[in-house]
Structures are given as C-alpha cells and as structure tokens.
Design an enzyme around this catalytic site. Structure first.
Site, PDB file in Angstrom:
ATOM      1  N   GLU A  33      -8.584  12.676  -0.515  1.00 13.35           N
ATOM      2  CA  GLU A  33      -7.339  13.452  -0.594  1.00 13.35           C
ATOM      3  C   GLU A  33      -7.151  14.054  -1.984  1.00 13.35           C
ATOM      4  O   GLU A  33      -6.694  15.203  -2.112  1.00 13.35           O
ATOM      5  CB  GLU A  33      -6.155  12.560  -0.198  1.00 13.35           C
ATOM      6  CG  GLU A  33      -6.152  12.238   1.292  1.00 13.35           C
ATOM      7  CD  GLU A  33      -5.450  10.938   1.640  1.00 13.35           C
ATOM      8  OE1 GLU A  33      -4.622  10.473   0.822  1.00 13.35           O
ATOM      9  OE2 GLU A  33      -5.727  10.383   2.714  1.00 13.35           O
ATOM     10  N   TYR A  74      -0.082   4.092  -0.155  1.00 11.10           N
ATOM     11  CA  TYR A  74      -1.027   3.131   0.420  1.00 11.10           C
ATOM     12  C   TYR A  74      -0.639   1.699   0.087  1.00 11.10           C
ATOM     13  O   TYR A  74      -0.910   0.770   0.860  1.00 11.10           O
ATOM     14  CB  TYR A  74      -2.450   3.442  -0.050  1.00 11.10           C
ATOM     15  CG  TYR A  74      -3.040   4.639   0.650  1.00 11.10           C
ATOM     16  CD1 TYR A  74      -3.683   4.515   1.876  1.00 11.10           C
ATOM     17  CD2 TYR A  74      -2.936   5.909   0.090  1.00 11.10           C
ATOM     18  CE1 TYR A  74      -4.216   5.616   2.518  1.00 11.10           C
ATOM     19  CE2 TYR A  74      -3.470   7.025   0.725  1.00 11.10           C
ATOM     20  CZ  TYR A  74      -4.101   6.869   1.937  1.00 11.10           C
ATOM     21  OH  TYR A  74      -4.614   7.974   2.589  1.00 11.10           O
TER      22      TYR A  74
END
Length: 401
Positions: free
Chosen positions: A140, A98
């Site tokens: 996640e 990310y």
C-alpha cells in the site's frame, strides 16, 4: 517467511482455527465496531456487513494466507495480497489501522477458542497476522507513492450523466479544482464517497469505463437491488441508490486515485475478455485501450446478461470490438430478442468458442459466472496464471474454495 516453530504450530492448529474462523471474524467485527463505530459509519461497507459477505472474505483471506505459508514456505501469495492492497489503498487505509485490527481480531480468537490459545499458539498466529499485515502495508505504501496519493478522497465535479439502461447510469467527472487528471490503466477503479441522509459517509468502488487519455473520466453505476451484487443476499445498495436518485450534472463527488490490479498485460498474445452484467465496465475501457493501441492479435469478447435491454454500454461494446482488426463477439442473454441465436441463450457457454493457444483471459462479473468461465478456460488448456479476474465487492473466491 514463517519461522519453523511457528510453522509447526500453525500447521497443527490450522484445522481448528479454520473451522472457527467464521465465528472469529463475526466476533471480530462486532468488537471492532463497538469500539470504533466510526469505522462502520465512514469506512466499511454497511451493505456487505449486513449481508455477511465481508466476514466471509476476511475469513477466506486469513485461512488462505496461513495455508499458503505452511504449504509454500518460500513463496508469498502476491496475487491475493495485491488485490487486497489495491482495495485498501482506494479506501485510504493507514498503517496504524492494522494495529487496531490486530487488537480486536486476537481478542475474538481468544474469545472463541478459549484455553486452546496457549502462549505458543498466540505467538504463532501473531506472526502470521503481522507477516500478512506488514506485506500489505508495504504494498500500500508503494501504491500511494506511485499515485502521489495520501489516501484521501478529493472533490470531483459531475460534468454529465447518461442513462445507459433502466438500472445503469454513467457519470462523467473531472477534478473540481481543475487539476490534471490522474493517469490510470484500463481495468482500474476509483472509490467514490457520498454522505447519506443519516450522516454516514459511505464509500464504494466503481470501474473507470473509458480508456486513459480521455479529457474526462467516466464511471458507470448499476443501482444495486436487494439480493443482487455479489451473488449472495444483500440489501439495497445505499451508495448506488443515492447516486441514481440525487447526482446530476454539477454535483460534487469525493473520488480517490485509481487503483486495481486487473489491468491488461503489455502483450501481443490472443486475448479473451469476458464479462457479465455490470462487469462490462472495465472491459469497455480495455477494449478502447486496445483499439487506440492498434492491437493486432485476436480478441474474443464474451458477455452474458439478462437481456439486451439490460446490457449496459451494449452499442459501445459492439462498436469497440468491431474496430479491432481480428475480434469476434459472443453475447448470451437469458431473455434474448427475437432472432438471437438459440445457442447464445442462457448462461455463457464456451463449448463452441475458439480459444487460441497462448490466450490471456480477463474476467469480471458475478462470482458464479467467473467460476464457470474459468473452469471452461482451464478445460480448453488456458493456464491458470493467464486467467485474471476482478470481483466487485468482497472477494469471496477464496472464501468459497
């Protein structure tokens, strides 16, 4: 969720960012892949990149998330986040990625919007990004923990292959090391990774087309032809073509743990299970689960296809519906067999299909099909919250409004 100063800035700049988001995402992917070519080679779907559908899906999700933050500040769009998180987990996306995305996304924003990106604007959109990213990272992480999964693909051996139609083959698979089969819920999918002739390691998701509890797992793969798949122009399917051409009994595939949020609720409500084309695969698993569970409530089975010959798993579709005590089937074909009802020719039309009060609906197939069915269900009084869907490939629902 979003701080008030940032909310004011995002609300004011959302039209400008929204208007440019397509160009921003195009620049983003160009910069990302220039710096990290291994991501395009080994993680991202090269077909979706070539078709531009992944850019559309990313643009739609960012715009939708930001809009939700400013219009519903006390809520989080969990349905959208869950769908993205399941797809990311099936690919083994890691938290540190990310940061890489952030770097190249914000470089693209500055490149496209220039001086309009003041320090205040940058800080506000940075907050939007990390609210979305951190929510996905948390979801996640939970998914990995639930599956006892580290995000890696593992070797599974193909124990059988069946040609379902000219373009659909089913593969039965088991863990190559003899490990117990991971549990899953009907409607979920696995990622399958293959090494292609140019050395790329491409990954695709395929629904598990059998119910939990079977001694093996089964995936049913449609060979993607040019201009098929998501309803948008796309190249020939690299992975589906490879599986059809090269994978036989004894072959070894790299397979993920099961993921996906299109799963049956634990309910005694009436159900409508609607599919088109290869979207039948998760629905077969759902129907098998319902028969094994002794589901008593009404079930309406809807399917649309080009022809009976192209209706994958058709006999199984009919058999499973027939084993339920209160089920009816409605199949539409563009090119039907002689004797097929005229009112079931062409696209699916629910006008004369009874939809019972309290129905929960599950949809899977090309986006135009699901949009049309959803619109008809809403008109028949099914609440939006009770209509669930799965998109094969990038989720363009948000991107197309």
């Amino acid at each position: 969720m979003l701080s008030e100063p940032s909310a004011v800035t995002v609300r004011a700049t959302l039209p400008v960012v929204g208007a440019a988001i397509g160009e921003i995402t195009e620049r983003f992917y160009a910069g990302l892949f220039a710096a990290h070519p291994e991501l395009l080679r080994d993680l991202f779907n090269r077909g979706n990149q070539a078709a531009g559908t992944q850019r559309q899906a990313l643009a739609g999700s960012i715009a939708a998330f930001a809009t939700h933050l400013v219009e519903h500040p006390d809520e989080r769009p969990d349905a959208m986040l869950s769908r993205i998180a399941h797809k990311h987990a099936s690919l083994g996306v890691a938290p540190e990625q990310y940061g890489v995305v952030h770097e190249h996304l914000f470089a693209a924003i500055v490149e496209v919007l220039g001086d309009a990106v003041t320090a205040e604007v940058a800080a506000a959109w940075d907050e939007v990004y990390w609210l979305m990213a951190n929510a996905l990272i948390a979801i996640e992480k939970r998914l990995y923990e639930e599956n006892a999964d580290d995000g890696s693909l593992r070797p599974w051996v193909v124990t059988g292959r069946v040609e379902e139609t000219e373009d659909v083959a089913s593969f039965r698979i088991r863990p190559a090391d003899g490990a117990p089969l991971p549990d899953f819920r009907a409607g979920q999918y696995v990622s399958v990774g293959v090494e292609l002739p140019d050395g790329a390691r491409q990954i695709r998701q395929y629904s598990l087309s059998g119910a939990p509890g079977a001694p093996e797992r089964r995936i049913s793969v449609k060979r993607v032809r040019a201009d098929e798949g998501t309803g948008a122009p796309c190249p020939e399917g690299e992975v589906s073509g490879h599986l059809h051409a090269h994978v036989r009994e004894g072959s070894v595939l790299e397979v993920s743990a099961p993921y996906g949020d299109l799963v049956l609720d634990d309910t005694d409500a009436p159900l409508l299970i609607a599919s088109a084309g290869i979207g039948v695969t998760p629905m077969i698993a759902m129907l098998e689960q319902l028969t094994l569970a002794g589901h008593k409530a009404p079930v309406t089975v809807v399917h649309a296809d080009r022809s009976p010959a192209e209706h994958a798993l058709r006999a199984e579709h009919e058999r499973l519906a027939g084993e339920l005590p209160d089920a009816e089937t409605h199949f539409w074909y563009e090119r039907p067999e002689p004797g097929h009802p005229a009112e079931r020719t062409g696209p699916a039309d629910l006008s004369d299909v009874t939809v019972r009060p309290g129905t929960h609906a599950y949809l899977c197939g090309p986006l135009p099909f699901m949009r049309a069915v959803r619109t008809q269900l809403l008109a028949k009084g099914v609440p939006a919250r009770d209509i669930h869907y799965e998109v094969f490939g990038p989720d363009l629902w948000l991107a197309r409004g």
